[in-house]
Design a protein around this motif. Structure first.
Motif, PDB file in Angstrom:
ATOM      1  N   GLY A 158      34.417  36.468  31.593  1.00 50.34           N
ATOM      2  CA  GLY A 158      33.029  36.462  32.032  1.00 50.34           C
ATOM      3  C   GLY A 158      32.395  37.803  31.722  1.00 50.34           C
ATOM      4  N   TYR A 159      31.094  37.803  31.446  1.00 49.90           N
ATOM      5  CA  TYR A 159      30.395  39.048  31.113  1.00 49.90           C
ATOM      6  C   TYR A 159      29.250  39.274  32.089  1.00 49.90           C
ATOM      7  N   GLY A 160      29.198  40.487  32.642  1.00 51.63           N
ATOM      8  CA  GLY A 160      28.142  40.852  33.577  1.00 51.63           C
ATOM      9  C   GLY A 160      27.125  41.749  32.908  1.00 51.63           C
ATOM     10  N   LEU A 161      26.777  42.859  33.555  1.00 51.27           N
ATOM     11  CA  LEU A 161      25.806  43.792  33.004  1.00 51.27           C
ATOM     12  C   LEU A 161      26.558  44.944  32.343  1.00 51.27           C
ATOM     13  N   GLY A 162      26.837  44.800  31.061  1.00 51.47           N
ATOM     14  CA  GLY A 162      27.571  45.817  30.332  1.00 51.47           C
ATOM     15  C   GLY A 162      29.002  45.966  30.790  1.00 51.47           C
ATOM     16  N   ILE A 163      29.599  44.901  31.264  1.00 51.33           N
ATOM     17  CA  ILE A 163      30.968  44.943  31.769  1.00 51.33           C
ATOM     18  C   ILE A 163      31.532  43.526  31.738  1.00 51.33           C
ATOM     19  N   PHE A 164      32.867  43.395  31.585  1.00 49.45           N
ATOM     20  CA  PHE A 164      33.427  42.053  31.585  1.00 49.45           C
ATOM     21  C   PHE A 164      34.536  41.912  32.616  1.00 49.45           C
ATOM     22  N   ASP A 165      34.884  40.669  32.886  1.00 51.15           N
ATOM     23  CA  ASP A 165      36.009  40.325  33.746  1.00 51.15           C
ATOM     24  C   ASP A 165      36.922  39.433  32.923  1.00 51.15           C
ATOM     25  N   SER A 166      38.105  39.978  32.583  1.00 55.42           N
ATOM     26  CA  SER A 166      39.085  39.230  31.799  1.00 55.42           C
ATOM     27  C   SER A 166      40.262  38.886  32.690  1.00 55.42           C
ATOM     28  N   ASP A 167      40.216  37.700  33.267  1.00 55.71           N
ATOM     29  CA  ASP A 167      41.280  37.223  34.151  1.00 55.71           C
ATOM     30  C   ASP A 167      41.535  38.202  35.293  1.00 55.71           C
ATOM     31  N   GLY A 168      40.453  38.778  35.827  1.00 56.60           N
ATOM     32  CA  GLY A 168      40.558  39.687  36.959  1.00 56.60           C
ATOM     33  C   GLY A 168      40.485  41.153  36.585  1.00 56.60           C
ATOM     34  N   TRP A 169      40.772  41.484  35.331  1.00 62.52           N
ATOM     35  CA  TRP A 169      40.671  42.875  34.867  1.00 62.52           C
ATOM     36  C   TRP A 169      39.214  43.178  34.533  1.00 62.52           C
ATOM     37  N   ILE A 170      38.641  44.183  35.204  1.00 61.65           N
ATOM     38  CA  ILE A 170      37.223  44.509  35.048  1.00 61.65           C
ATOM     39  C   ILE A 170      37.073  45.781  34.225  1.00 61.65           C
ATOM     40  N   VAL A 187      40.383  49.105  31.742  1.00 57.67           N
ATOM     41  CA  VAL A 187      40.123  48.053  32.725  1.00 57.67           C
ATOM     42  C   VAL A 187      40.797  48.375  34.059  1.00 57.67           C
ATOM     43  N   TYR A 188      40.263  47.750  35.115  1.00 55.13           N
ATOM     44  CA  TYR A 188      40.759  47.953  36.482  1.00 55.13           C
ATOM     45  C   TYR A 188      40.926  46.597  37.145  1.00 55.13           C
ATOM     46  N   LEU A 189      42.058  46.402  37.809  1.00 60.85           N
ATOM     47  CA  LEU A 189      42.350  45.144  38.495  1.00 60.85           C
ATOM     48  C   LEU A 189      42.287  45.386  39.997  1.00 60.85           C
ATOM     49  N   PRO A 190      41.165  45.058  40.662  1.00 53.45           N
ATOM     50  CA  PRO A 190      40.991  45.364  42.086  1.00 53.45           C
ATOM     51  C   PRO A 190      42.075  44.776  42.979  1.00 53.45           C
ATOM     52  N   SER A 191      42.539  43.576  42.690  1.00 52.45           N
ATOM     53  CA  SER A 191      43.512  42.933  43.570  1.00 52.45           C
ATOM     54  C   SER A 191      44.832  43.697  43.632  1.00 52.45           C
ATOM     55  N   GLU A 192      45.152  44.440  42.577  1.00 48.71           N
ATOM     56  CA  GLU A 192      46.398  45.206  42.533  1.00 48.71           C
ATOM     57  C   GLU A 192      46.151  46.707  42.559  1.00 48.71           C
ATOM     58  N   LYS A 193      44.865  47.080  42.602  1.00 46.49           N
ATOM     59  CA  LYS A 193      44.501  48.503  42.493  1.00 46.49           C
ATOM     60  C   LYS A 193      45.211  49.129  41.287  1.00 46.49           C
ATOM     61  N   VAL A 242      48.113  44.665  22.518  1.00 48.97           N
ATOM     62  CA  VAL A 242      48.863  45.616  23.336  1.00 48.97           C
ATOM     63  C   VAL A 242      48.583  45.385  24.816  1.00 48.97           C
ATOM     64  N   ALA A 243      47.305  45.270  25.179  1.00 50.79           N
ATOM     65  CA  ALA A 243      46.946  45.081  26.587  1.00 50.79           C
ATOM     66  C   ALA A 243      47.514  43.770  27.127  1.00 50.79           C
ATOM     67  N   ARG A 244      47.493  42.740  26.309  1.00 53.58           N
ATOM     68  CA  ARG A 244      48.040  41.457  26.741  1.00 53.58           C
ATOM     69  C   ARG A 244      49.545  41.558  26.981  1.00 53.58           C
ATOM     70  N   ALA A 245      50.249  42.226  26.070  1.00 52.16           N
ATOM     71  CA  ALA A 245      51.702  42.362  26.207  1.00 52.16           C
ATOM     72  C   ALA A 245      52.072  43.123  27.479  1.00 52.16           C
ATOM     73  N   PRO A 299      51.565  39.127  35.677  1.00 45.58           N
ATOM     74  CA  PRO A 299      51.598  37.817  35.005  1.00 45.58           C
ATOM     75  C   PRO A 299      50.556  36.830  35.509  1.00 45.58           C
ATOM     76  N   ASP A 300      50.037  37.041  36.714  1.00 45.74           N
ATOM     77  CA  ASP A 300      48.977  36.169  37.224  1.00 45.74           C
ATOM     78  C   ASP A 300      47.596  36.602  36.740  1.00 45.74           C
ATOM     79  N   HIS A 301      47.544  37.762  36.112  1.00 41.56           N
ATOM     80  CA  HIS A 301      46.275  38.301  35.593  1.00 41.56           C
ATOM     81  C   HIS A 301      46.562  38.910  34.221  1.00 41.56           C
ATOM     82  N   VAL A 302      46.483  38.081  33.197  1.00 40.50           N
ATOM     83  CA  VAL A 302      46.799  38.529  31.843  1.00 40.50           C
ATOM     84  C   VAL A 302      45.515  38.843  31.083  1.00 40.50           C
ATOM     85  N   TYR A 303      45.416  40.049  30.595  1.00 32.58           N
ATOM     86  CA  TYR A 303      44.234  40.478  29.848  1.00 32.58           C
ATOM     87  C   TYR A 303      44.101  39.690  28.549  1.00 32.58           C
TER      88      TYR A 303
END
Length: 414
Positions: free
Chosen positions: A334-346, A360-366, A388-391, A398-402
């Motif tokens: 998803g894309y917001g205002l100059g920022i995206f959310d890729s499976d939870g990674w913002i 990117v930053y994953l709030p649920s895991e800090k 690289v980021a996906r790997a 594993p519940d939030h894969v970029y």
């Protein structure tokens, strides 16, 4: 078949305003001091990651080492920097491969790097600060600030920031591609860049379709200049970089547009007229401007990831609007205002000829992830930074894969 500039080049940074659009009234504000060298600290010391096997444990660290090495080998990536920090669990900081294919100088976590479209997070943050100041509104039409924009009375600042303006991307114009790659040292102005796109009909009505488009961010850079009376590079330096304590991040512009502080890796791209691989280290980034011309390093990007994802520099209400992402047509993105959310990674990725980044930053895991590469050459139709980021995230979250694999070989952000 020769590959034309893709999302990296395109997304890297380009703001072009039509010749009908006047340049912003920029007052004589001194440009940020030139950075000549980074403070030399090891990646472990500067980012609180223990030396040796690291804080994530030997098993996880070994898996990450192998995953990164495998991607680097398969995709032919010269050098990779990976920084991962997970609150309460540990961290992983590595620089592998080479920074210079000729001298075999090793990659380092201290190097500066071009960050391409991550510039968008800084530009939109500066814009949203003006919203908080009451000087602009997101639903203002762009025609209120910049004349000559096709359908400018209906396209709002919000449409531009969320990539739903309907404008034709300047980077899709064959003339632009030829002019840029014919002379990569050339300096472009925002009006020159926008003119490439403005000579085409708009692709859709405003607010209807997500199309990643650097013209949108060039226009927002011009809005910032129009409203403040200062160069956008100076506004970002004073209002974003300094409060965030990002001392090693800069926006080369004006007389300093070719600035690239030492130390840095050499960059390698095949975005050339012939398709041959070239050293793009010293290419002129003016074509990217407020969409992708900035430079940073792992230390600063580590800090910036949480700041931009949590809205430290903005009011809670404005940050809430920023993070209201809309579907892009790509699963999990998803894309917001100059920022995206890729499976939870913002956050955002960045790509410019020779360099790619992910911050990117994953709030649920800090958790924070920073990836820096010295190439933008795709592998199997995919960005090497995404591989690289996906790997990495497949192992640690594993519940939030970029950037989960999609069925199409088209990639969402260029």
């Amino acid at each position: 078949m020769r590959r034309t500039p893709s999302r990296r080049l395109v997304a890297a940074a380009l703001l072009a305003v039509s010749v009908l659009i006047p340049t912003a009234a920029a007052s004589a504000v001194s440009t940020p001091a030139t950075r000549t060298s980074a403070v030399h600290r090891t990646g472990a010391d500067r980012d609180d990651c223990p030396a040796g096997s690291g804080g994530l444990g030997r098993t996880t660290t070994a898996r990450l080492d192998k995953a990164v090495a495998d991607v680097r080998r398969q995709a032919g990536i010269p050098g990779v920097v990976v920084g991962l920090w997970m609150q309460g669990k540990g961290c992983y900081v590595r620089a592998t491969g080479v920074a210079d294919k000729a001298t075999r100088q090793p990659m380092s976590t201290d190097f500066y790097s071009r960050i391409g479209s991550e510039t968008k997070t800084f530009t939109v943050t500066a814009l949203l600060q003006l919203v908080d100041d009451g000087r602009i509104r997101l639903d203002d039409p762009i025609a209120r600030y910049i004349h000559g924009v096709p359908n400018g009375r209906r396209i709002t600042l919000r449409h531009l920031a969320e990539m739903r303006s309907g404008l034709f991307p300047y980077s899709s114009d064959p003339g632009f591609v030829h002019d840029l790659l014919s002379d990569p040292t050339r300096t472009f102005t925002p009006p020159e860049l926008l003119a490439y796109g403005f000579k085409h009909r708009n692709t859709s009505a405003p607010g209807k379709v997500f199309v990643y488009n650097n013209s949108n961010l060039v226009l927002l850079g011009l809005v910032i200049e129009k409203v403040t009376g200062h160069h956008v590079a100076d506004v970002i330096d004073r209002r974003v970089l300094r409060p965030a304590h990002l001392d090693d991040t800069l926006f080369p512009d004006g007389p300093n547009v070719r600035e690239f502080p030492e130390p840095h890796a050499r960059g390698y791209t095949n975005q050339t007229l012939s398709g041959a691989v070239a050293d793009s280290t010293d290419w002129n980034p003016s074509w990217a401007w407020s969409a992708g011309a900035m430079i940073s390093n792992m230390h600063d990007l580590h800090r910036w990831a949480k700041i931009v994802a949590t809205g430290t520099l903005l009011s809670p209400e404005t940050q809430k609007q920023r993070l209201k992402t809309l579907p892009t047509g790509f699963p999990g993105l998803g894309y917001g205002l100059g920022i995206f959310d890729s499976d939870g990674w913002i956050g955002h990725n960045g790509s410019i000829p020779g360099y790619e980044t992910v911050t990117v930053y994953l709030p649920s895991e800090k958790a924070t992830l920073v990836v820096i590469l010295n190439t933008d050459i795709t592998y199997g139709g995919q960005e090497p930074s995404s591989l690289v980021a996906r790997a990495v995230t497949e192992i640690v979250t594993p519940d939030h894969v970029y950037d989960r694999p999609v069925s199409s070989d088209q990639q969402p952000l260029r």
